[in-house]
Design a protein around this motif. Structure first.
Motif, PDB file in Angstrom:
ATOM      1  N   ALA A   1     -73.279   7.935  14.497  1.00  0.00           N
ATOM      2  CA  ALA A   1     -71.922   7.917  13.942  1.00  0.00           C
ATOM      3  C   ALA A   1     -70.915   7.464  14.997  1.00  0.00           C
ATOM      4  O   ALA A   1     -69.997   6.687  14.705  1.00  0.00           O
ATOM      5  N   ARG A   2     -71.096   7.947  16.226  1.00  0.00           N
ATOM      6  CA  ARG A   2     -70.191   7.548  17.312  1.00  0.00           C
ATOM      7  C   ARG A   2     -70.349   6.050  17.615  1.00  0.00           C
ATOM      8  O   ARG A   2     -69.358   5.316  17.746  1.00  0.00           O
ATOM      9  N   LYS A   3     -71.577   5.601  17.687  1.00  0.00           N
ATOM     10  CA  LYS A   3     -71.816   4.177  17.965  1.00  0.00           C
ATOM     11  C   LYS A   3     -71.336   3.312  16.802  1.00  0.00           C
ATOM     12  O   LYS A   3     -70.851   2.191  17.004  1.00  0.00           O
ATOM     13  N   LEU A   4     -71.458   3.838  15.587  1.00  0.00           N
ATOM     14  CA  LEU A   4     -70.976   3.114  14.410  1.00  0.00           C
ATOM     15  C   LEU A   4     -69.465   2.938  14.466  1.00  0.00           C
ATOM     16  O   LEU A   4     -68.940   1.862  14.163  1.00  0.00           O
ATOM     17  N   ALA A   5     -68.741   3.990  14.859  1.00  0.00           N
ATOM     18  CA  ALA A   5     -67.280   3.892  14.973  1.00  0.00           C
ATOM     19  C   ALA A   5     -66.881   2.835  15.986  1.00  0.00           C
ATOM     20  O   ALA A   5     -65.949   2.051  15.753  1.00  0.00           O
ATOM     21  N   VAL A   6     -67.581   2.799  17.108  1.00  0.00           N
ATOM     22  CA  VAL A   6     -67.297   1.798  18.145  1.00  0.00           C
ATOM     23  C   VAL A   6     -67.567   0.400  17.615  1.00  0.00           C
ATOM     24  O   VAL A   6     -66.777  -0.534  17.822  1.00  0.00           O
ATOM     25  N   LEU A   7     -68.684   0.241  16.910  1.00  0.00           N
ATOM     26  CA  LEU A   7     -69.054  -1.075  16.380  1.00  0.00           C
ATOM     27  C   LEU A   7     -68.061  -1.550  15.326  1.00  0.00           C
ATOM     28  O   LEU A   7     -67.666  -2.725  15.314  1.00  0.00           O
ATOM     29  N   LEU A   8     -67.634  -0.654  14.441  1.00  0.00           N
ATOM     30  CA  LEU A   8     -66.671  -1.034  13.414  1.00  0.00           C
ATOM     31  C   LEU A   8     -65.357  -1.498  14.040  1.00  0.00           C
ATOM     32  O   LEU A   8     -64.762  -2.500  13.600  1.00  0.00           O
ATOM     33  N   HIS A   9     -64.911  -0.782  15.044  1.00  0.00           N
ATOM     34  CA  HIS A   9     -63.673  -1.180  15.717  1.00  0.00           C
ATOM     35  C   HIS A   9     -63.845  -2.530  16.398  1.00  0.00           C
ATOM     36  O   HIS A   9     -62.935  -3.368  16.369  1.00  0.00           O
ATOM     37  N   ARG A  10     -64.999  -2.760  17.002  1.00  0.00           N
ATOM     38  CA  ARG A  10     -65.241  -4.034  17.689  1.00  0.00           C
ATOM     39  C   ARG A  10     -65.249  -5.200  16.713  1.00  0.00           C
ATOM     40  O   ARG A  10     -64.692  -6.270  16.981  1.00  0.00           O
TER      41      ARG A  10
END
Length: 352
Positions: free
Chosen positions: A325-334
């Motif tokens: 979930a944390r990595k997903l949030a970072v990826l979505l923002h990127r």
């Protein structure tokens, strides 16, 4: 609202917001209290107090009324700082406090150093209105879940059982499986469940229509497991992607990073901070569970989470879900910032 680091105010006003009445305390350049007042928590009263006066710094705590009041005062030309109460006071508030002392405390903190206030940035009125639709839908889903659980429990209590099915078709299926002695009691509840389900579907259509107003939503939906609801909520909660210096700051924003309590040689493993918006964090976790679930596609995120779960140990699967979930949030923002196309195997290709 972001504070101006160059301009220094002559007057700093602490504005302790109340549901009907709010208290102000004005501090001048010499840190002397020059005025205190009680202001009605209405648009007209706020306009009368803050309009037609020299630009000031106004400090208030985040709360129910702070979004609209902060926007109104900013439109009147003042600098507005919205303090984060959980960071400002810590886990325990001051023992001696009232509305008057709170407003003075805010004024003096804003006078001393704005960074001490851990300022938050409120979203626009449009984004707030759209976000309230998602929150209202979430409440209806919770109500439906409670009603369904009640019906299942009541049927089990007399030896019956409603077969497993989705919430959308539960009312129709349960109508034929409820024992005769409970029909008079539970049929009205099934009618309510049917009505709530129809309203949720109507809200889903509204979400899809609103999503068309935000181009970033379609870009974020490139990831399987991220639907219109999750993507729109992510966009509305952040609103301005440039507010983060780097994408990895989005994880802490949603409270998906572990708490820290390092002391000397002791570095205990703690749970996540759970800071930020609870609904946004829950949607990201739900998307992560889909990615790691039986229907999740093979991709870097799935392999990343599976590697964490494979380590074993206590709560390994839960840690894997939170990490994804944390990595997903970072990826979505990127993806939002760069406007790039999503490559599910980017990391694997780089490693090869």
């Amino acid at each position: 609202m972001r504070s101006d680091t160059v301009w220094f105010p002559k007057i700093t006003i602490g504005f302790d917001l109340g549901d009907r009445k709010s208290h102000t305390c004005e501090v001048d350049e010499t840190s002397r209290v020059i005025r205190t007042a009680v202001v009605q928590t209405t648009r007209s009263a706020v306009e009368a107090y803050f309009g037609c006066r020299e630009r000031c710094r106004v400090v208030m705590e985040a709360g129910t009324h702070s979004p609209w009041i902060s926007r109104q005062i900013a439109e009147l030309g003042h600098e507005v700082v919205v303090a984060n109460p959980s960071e400002l006071y810590g886990s325990r508030r001051r023992k001696k406090r009232n509305d008057r002392t709170d407003s003075e405390f805010l004024a003096r903190q804003g006078r001393a150093d704005v960074k001490l206030l851990h300022a938050v940035q409120h979203r626009s009125a449009k984004a707030q209105a759209h976000l309230e639709l998602i929150r209202a839908r979430d409440q209806l889903v919770r109500v439906r879940t409670k009603l369904i659980n009640h019906v299942r429990g009541a049927v089990k209590a007399i030896g019956g059982r409603v077969t497993i099915c989705s919430a959308e078709v539960f009312a129709g299926r349960a109508a034929h499986q409820i024992p005769c002695e409970l029909r008079v009691v539970l049929e009205p509840m099934l009618a309510v469940i049917t009505d709530v389900t129809q309203r949720i579907k109507a809200m889903d259509r509204q979400v899809e229509q609103i999503a068309l107003e935000y181009p970033a939503v379609a870009r974020l939906q490139q990831l399987k497991g991220v639907g219109a609801l999750t993507a729109l909520a992510f966009v509305l909660l952040i609103e301005d992607p440039r507010r983060f210096k780097q994408s990895r700051d989005v994880g802490p924003y949603f409270g998906l990073v572990p708490r820290l309590d390092d002391s000397s040689d002791s570095t205990p493993q703690l749970g996540i901070t759970k800071a930020g918006d609870e609904l946004g964090r829950r949607l990201l976790v739900s998307a992560a569970q889909y990615i790691l679930g039986p229907f999740g596609p093979e991709c870097d995120l799935r392999r990343f989470g599976s590697a964490i779960a494979a380590r074993g140990g206590k709560n390994a699967k839960k840690r894997a879900v939170v990490a994804v979930a944390r990595k997903l949030a970072v990826l979505l923002h990127r993806l939002w910032v760069t406007e790039a196309a999503y490559d599910p195997d980017r990391q694997s290709k780089r490693a090869a």
